[in-house]
Design a protein around this motif. Structure first.
Motif, PDB file in Angstrom:
ATOM      1  N   SER A 321       0.864  -1.177   0.000  1.00  0.00           N
ATOM      2  CA  SER A 321       0.000   0.000   0.000  1.00  0.00           C
ATOM      3  C   SER A 321       0.901   1.228   0.000  1.00  0.00           C
ATOM      4  CB  SER A 321      -0.917  -0.014   1.224  1.00  0.00           C
ATOM      5  OG  SER A 321      -0.144   0.110   2.404  1.00  0.00           O
ATOM      6  N   ILE A 322       0.355   2.375   0.406  1.00  0.00           N
ATOM      7  CA  ILE A 322       1.203   3.562   0.469  1.00  0.00           C
ATOM      8  C   ILE A 322       2.363   3.299   1.427  1.00  0.00           C
ATOM      9  CG2 ILE A 322      -0.647   5.146  -0.114  1.00  0.00           C
ATOM     10  CD1 ILE A 322      -0.833   5.850   2.865  1.00  0.00           C
ATOM     11  N   ASP A 323       3.499   3.909   1.138  1.00  0.00           N
ATOM     12  CA  ASP A 323       4.699   3.638   1.909  1.00  0.00           C
ATOM     13  C   ASP A 323       5.674   4.787   1.706  1.00  0.00           C
ATOM     14  OD1 ASP A 323       6.473   2.303   3.523  1.00  0.00           O
ATOM     15  OD2 ASP A 323       7.112   0.875   1.996  1.00  0.00           O
ATOM     16  N   TRP A 324       6.527   5.029   2.685  1.00  0.00           N
ATOM     17  CA  TRP A 324       7.612   5.992   2.536  1.00  0.00           C
ATOM     18  C   TRP A 324       8.657   5.762   3.620  1.00  0.00           C
ATOM     19  CZ3 TRP A 324       2.647   8.063   3.898  1.00  0.00           C
ATOM     20  CH2 TRP A 324       2.511   8.415   5.244  1.00  0.00           C
ATOM     21  N   GLY A 325       9.873   6.222   3.337  1.00  0.00           N
ATOM     22  CA  GLY A 325      10.891   6.304   4.369  1.00  0.00           C
ATOM     23  C   GLY A 325      10.686   7.603   5.123  1.00  0.00           C
ATOM     24  N   THR A 326      10.594   8.703   4.364  1.00  0.00           N
ATOM     25  CA  THR A 326      10.189   9.992   4.911  1.00  0.00           C
ATOM     26  C   THR A 326       9.651  10.847   3.776  1.00  0.00           C
ATOM     27  OG1 THR A 326      10.883  11.888   6.282  1.00  0.00           O
ATOM     28  CG2 THR A 326      12.455  11.101   4.651  1.00  0.00           C
ATOM     29  N   VAL A 327       8.689  11.698   4.085  1.00  0.00           N
ATOM     30  CA  VAL A 327       8.154  12.670   3.126  1.00  0.00           C
ATOM     31  C   VAL A 327       8.596  14.038   3.594  1.00  0.00           C
ATOM     32  CG1 VAL A 327       6.096  13.699   2.107  1.00  0.00           C
ATOM     33  CG2 VAL A 327       6.176  11.227   2.529  1.00  0.00           C
ATOM     34  N   VAL A 328       9.350  14.740   2.752  1.00  0.00           N
ATOM     35  CA  VAL A 328       9.941  16.025   3.109  1.00  0.00           C
ATOM     36  C   VAL A 328       9.200  17.140   2.385  1.00  0.00           C
ATOM     37  CG1 VAL A 328      12.075  17.367   3.161  1.00  0.00           C
ATOM     38  CG2 VAL A 328      12.160  14.882   3.407  1.00  0.00           C
ATOM     39  N   VAL A 329       8.762  18.153   3.132  1.00  0.00           N
ATOM     40  CA  VAL A 329       7.994  19.258   2.563  1.00  0.00           C
ATOM     41  C   VAL A 329       8.865  20.504   2.469  1.00  0.00           C
ATOM     42  CG1 VAL A 329       6.038  20.814   2.937  1.00  0.00           C
ATOM     43  CG2 VAL A 329       5.788  18.350   3.367  1.00  0.00           C
ATOM     44  N   TYR A 330       8.905  21.070   1.267  1.00  0.00           N
ATOM     45  CA  TYR A 330       9.623  22.315   1.005  1.00  0.00           C
ATOM     46  C   TYR A 330       8.605  23.401   0.669  1.00  0.00           C
ATOM     47  CZ  TYR A 330      13.851  19.449   0.586  1.00  0.00           C
ATOM     48  OH  TYR A 330      14.887  18.586   0.832  1.00  0.00           O
ATOM     49  N   SER A 331       8.790  24.592   1.244  1.00  0.00           N
ATOM     50  CA  SER A 331       7.857  25.688   1.000  1.00  0.00           C
ATOM     51  C   SER A 331       8.625  26.974   0.691  1.00  0.00           C
ATOM     52  CB  SER A 331       6.949  25.908   2.212  1.00  0.00           C
ATOM     53  OG  SER A 331       7.717  26.208   3.363  1.00  0.00           O
ATOM     54  N   CYS A 332       7.914  27.931   0.106  1.00  0.00           N
ATOM     55  CA  CYS A 332       8.513  29.212  -0.279  1.00  0.00           C
ATOM     56  C   CYS A 332       9.182  29.883   0.912  1.00  0.00           C
ATOM     57  CB  CYS A 332       7.433  30.129  -0.852  1.00  0.00           C
ATOM     58  SG  CYS A 332       7.981  31.812  -1.186  1.00  0.00           S
ATOM     59  N   LYS A 333      10.423  30.282   0.736  1.00  0.00           N
ATOM     60  CA  LYS A 333      11.181  30.935   1.800  1.00  0.00           C
ATOM     61  C   LYS A 333      10.478  32.195   2.293  1.00  0.00           C
ATOM     62  CE  LYS A 333      15.868  32.666   2.728  1.00  0.00           C
ATOM     63  NZ  LYS A 333      17.220  32.876   2.137  1.00  0.00           N
ATOM     64  N   ASN A 334       9.819  32.915   1.381  1.00  0.00           N
ATOM     65  CA  ASN A 334       9.101  34.143   1.736  1.00  0.00           C
ATOM     66  C   ASN A 334       7.675  33.878   2.205  1.00  0.00           C
ATOM     67  OD1 ASN A 334      11.201  35.877   1.144  1.00  0.00           O
ATOM     68  ND2 ASN A 334      10.541  36.227  -0.969  1.00  0.00           N
ATOM     69  N   SER A 335       7.199  32.662   1.997  1.00  0.00           N
ATOM     70  CA  SER A 335       5.793  32.341   2.239  1.00  0.00           C
ATOM     71  C   SER A 335       4.915  33.394   1.576  1.00  0.00           C
ATOM     72  CB  SER A 335       5.488  32.265   3.743  1.00  0.00           C
ATOM     73  OG  SER A 335       4.307  31.517   3.968  1.00  0.00           O
ATOM     74  N   CYS A 336       5.175  33.620   0.301  1.00  0.00           N
ATOM     75  CA  CYS A 336       4.474  34.679  -0.446  1.00  0.00           C
ATOM     76  C   CYS A 336       3.011  34.297  -0.645  1.00  0.00           C
ATOM     77  CB  CYS A 336       5.160  34.939  -1.784  1.00  0.00           C
ATOM     78  SG  CYS A 336       5.097  33.563  -2.950  1.00  0.00           S
ATOM     79  N   SER A 337       2.165  35.315  -0.813  1.00  0.00           N
ATOM     80  CA  SER A 337       0.725  35.065  -0.881  1.00  0.00           C
ATOM     81  C   SER A 337       0.235  34.799  -2.297  1.00  0.00           C
ATOM     82  CB  SER A 337      -0.034  36.255  -0.300  1.00  0.00           C
ATOM     83  OG  SER A 337       0.194  37.415  -1.079  1.00  0.00           O
ATOM     84  N   GLN A 338       0.813  35.436  -3.284  1.00  0.00           N
ATOM     85  CA  GLN A 338       0.435  35.271  -4.690  1.00  0.00           C
ATOM     86  C   GLN A 338      -1.043  35.578  -4.930  1.00  0.00           C
ATOM     87  OE1 GLN A 338       1.829  31.541  -6.438  1.00  0.00           O
ATOM     88  NE2 GLN A 338       3.410  31.362  -4.868  1.00  0.00           N
ATOM     89  N   ASP A 339      -1.675  36.298  -3.998  1.00  0.00           N
ATOM     90  CA  ASP A 339      -3.097  36.637  -4.104  1.00  0.00           C
ATOM     91  C   ASP A 339      -3.975  35.407  -4.248  1.00  0.00           C
ATOM     92  OD1 ASP A 339      -2.609  39.422  -3.952  1.00  0.00           O
ATOM     93  OD2 ASP A 339      -2.091  39.457  -6.083  1.00  0.00           O
ATOM     94  N   LYS A 340      -3.568  34.319  -3.610  1.00  0.00           N
ATOM     95  CA  LYS A 340      -4.340  33.083  -3.615  1.00  0.00           C
ATOM     96  C   LYS A 340      -4.529  32.615  -2.178  1.00  0.00           C
ATOM     97  CE  LYS A 340      -2.244  31.403  -7.932  1.00  0.00           C
ATOM     98  NZ  LYS A 340      -1.451  30.279  -8.514  1.00  0.00           N
ATOM     99  N   HIS A 341      -5.627  31.920  -1.935  1.00  0.00           N
ATOM    100  CA  HIS A 341      -5.833  31.363  -0.602  1.00  0.00           C
ATOM    101  C   HIS A 341      -5.078  30.053  -0.412  1.00  0.00           C
ATOM    102  CE1 HIS A 341      -8.367  34.300   1.149  1.00  0.00           C
ATOM    103  NE2 HIS A 341      -9.454  34.054   0.426  1.00  0.00           N
ATOM    104  N   TYR A 342      -4.815  29.319  -1.514  1.00  0.00           N
ATOM    105  CA  TYR A 342      -4.098  28.051  -1.431  1.00  0.00           C
ATOM    106  C   TYR A 342      -3.028  27.991  -2.509  1.00  0.00           C
ATOM    107  CZ  TYR A 342      -7.324  26.464   2.083  1.00  0.00           C
ATOM    108  OH  TYR A 342      -8.024  26.359   3.252  1.00  0.00           O
TER     109      TYR A 342
END
Length: 368
Positions: A321-342
């Motif tokens: 089934s689903i499996d992983w060793g680790t799932v790593v999340v990368y996000s915008c350094k500025n956490s910019c809004s881009q005029d979007k909610h998501y």
């Protein structure tokens, strides 16, 4: 979340009442429906489908992670979704996982500036159902309506069919009994729901082993043929479960991984914004994380999902089934809004390296 460099660890709390995990309380949680932060302009059906099979993704987890140094990030939550189809879970490939970031100012159109009272009456509002038609199965946008009862909403034909087989076939005959926000079909699709409790990691102050010592231990394990069985007697059962999942574990990086998490072997999240992930293998690390398409800044490591979470999802055996060793999340350094909610961010999936691969890349380690 704190901006302090101390790593924060996430642990599951299974005694939290479901009403405390709704949007107005800004939860960090696993499973159930997503507790959407911004209650409008949710990710659409296409965004919440698997890149491999095009079926709807299941909500995996969300972390409430505000940036206290940015006004527009007074509230900030990162959502992770995954395909439940085992065939879409490919080694070192995150095409079955999608990540979305949402953030709001303190003064926003959805929530009052001061925290909501921690009481059950009224806890369902404000919620995404106040602004959207939601799929009864997954909690995402539900543009499709049942042609019979005209009440039940769905994100896709897949979820409509799932709910029909799970009991809506009979329920549909009595529209007045049909719920807009829940159904029997969701039990076959949603993961079990837990709160995530975040705590700082307190490292053991005893001297850490040198890289040479770790490598010597690793070589001895390989020679003995007991890589997954040579455990200390005092290791708790939940670490045993983790080791069983890592039947392909191999290199000294994994030994470092196991040593680091040993004192907190039930951790399911590691949050270390702008830090370094704790890799499960020295193989298959990302070479190039794409920059943010909105502002052009680099994406930085924010948090990772640990393999121990698989034990709590009630999925089949890893590898089936689903499996992983680790799932790593990368996000915008500025956490910019881009005029979007998501805003969609990046997930990287690393699996345990097969022993054959390590032998090829590290011929100095011999098997007897």
């Amino acid at each position: 979340m704190s901006s302090d460099p101390v790593v924060e660890l996430g642990f599951l709390e299974n005694k939290t009442p479901a009403w405390k995990l709704r949007s107005k309380f800004f939860p960090s949680k696993v499973g159930g429906y997503p507790a959407w932060l911004a209650l409008k302009d949710l990710p659409n059906g296409q965004q919440l489908t698997c890149r491999n099979c095009s079926k709807p993704l299941a909500f995996l987890c969300q972390l409430y992670a505000p940036y206290h140094d940015k006004e527009e990030c007074f509230h900030r939550t990162v959502f992770v979704f995954i395909c439940r189809d085992a065939d879409c879970s490919k080694e070192n490939n995150a095409s079955n996982i999608r990540v979305f970031r949402s953030q709001l100012r303190r003064d926003n159109e959805f929530y009052p500036p001061d925290p909501a009272k921690d009481v059950e009456p009224g806890s369902e509002s404000p919620g995404a159902a106040d602004f959207n038609n939601l799929c009864r199965v997954c909690g995402g946008c539900g543009p499709k309506v049942c042609g019979g009862c005209k009440v039940a909403r769905y994100c896709s034909k897949d979820h409509q069919a799932l709910d029909w087989k799970a009991g809506h076939r009979e329920e549909c005959k009595k529209p007045e009994t049909v719920s807009k926000v829940s159904c029997k079909g969701n039990a076959k699709f949603l993961f079990p729901e837990y709160e995530i409790d975040m705590e700082p990691e307190e490292l053991d102050e005893r001297r850490e082993k040198t890289e040479e010592e770790v490598m010597q231990e690793y070589e001895a394990l390989l020679r003995s043929g007991r890589v997954t069985r040579d455990l200390d007697d005092d290791v708790e059962k939940n670490e045993d479960d983790l080791i069983k999942m890592a039947t392909k574990e191999t290199d000294k990086q994994f030994q470092k991984f196991r040593t680091r998490i040993k004192e907190y072997s039930d951790q399911v999240i590691r949050y270390d914004r702008a830090g370094e992930p704790l890799w499960v293998s020295s193989e298959n690390k990302p070479q190039d994380i794409p920059p943010c398409p909105g502002c052009g800044e680099a994406r930085e490591f924010e948090f990772q999902i640990m393999p121990q979470l698989l034990v709590h999802l009630k999925v089949d055996s890893p590898g089936q089934s689903i499996d992983w060793g680790t799932v790593v999340v990368y996000s915008c350094k500025n956490s910019c809004s881009q005029d979007k909610h998501y805003i969609e961010e990046v997930a990287y999936k690393q699996d345990y390296a097969p022993i054959s691969q390590v032998m090829k890349n590290h011929p100095e380690v011999n098997m007897y």
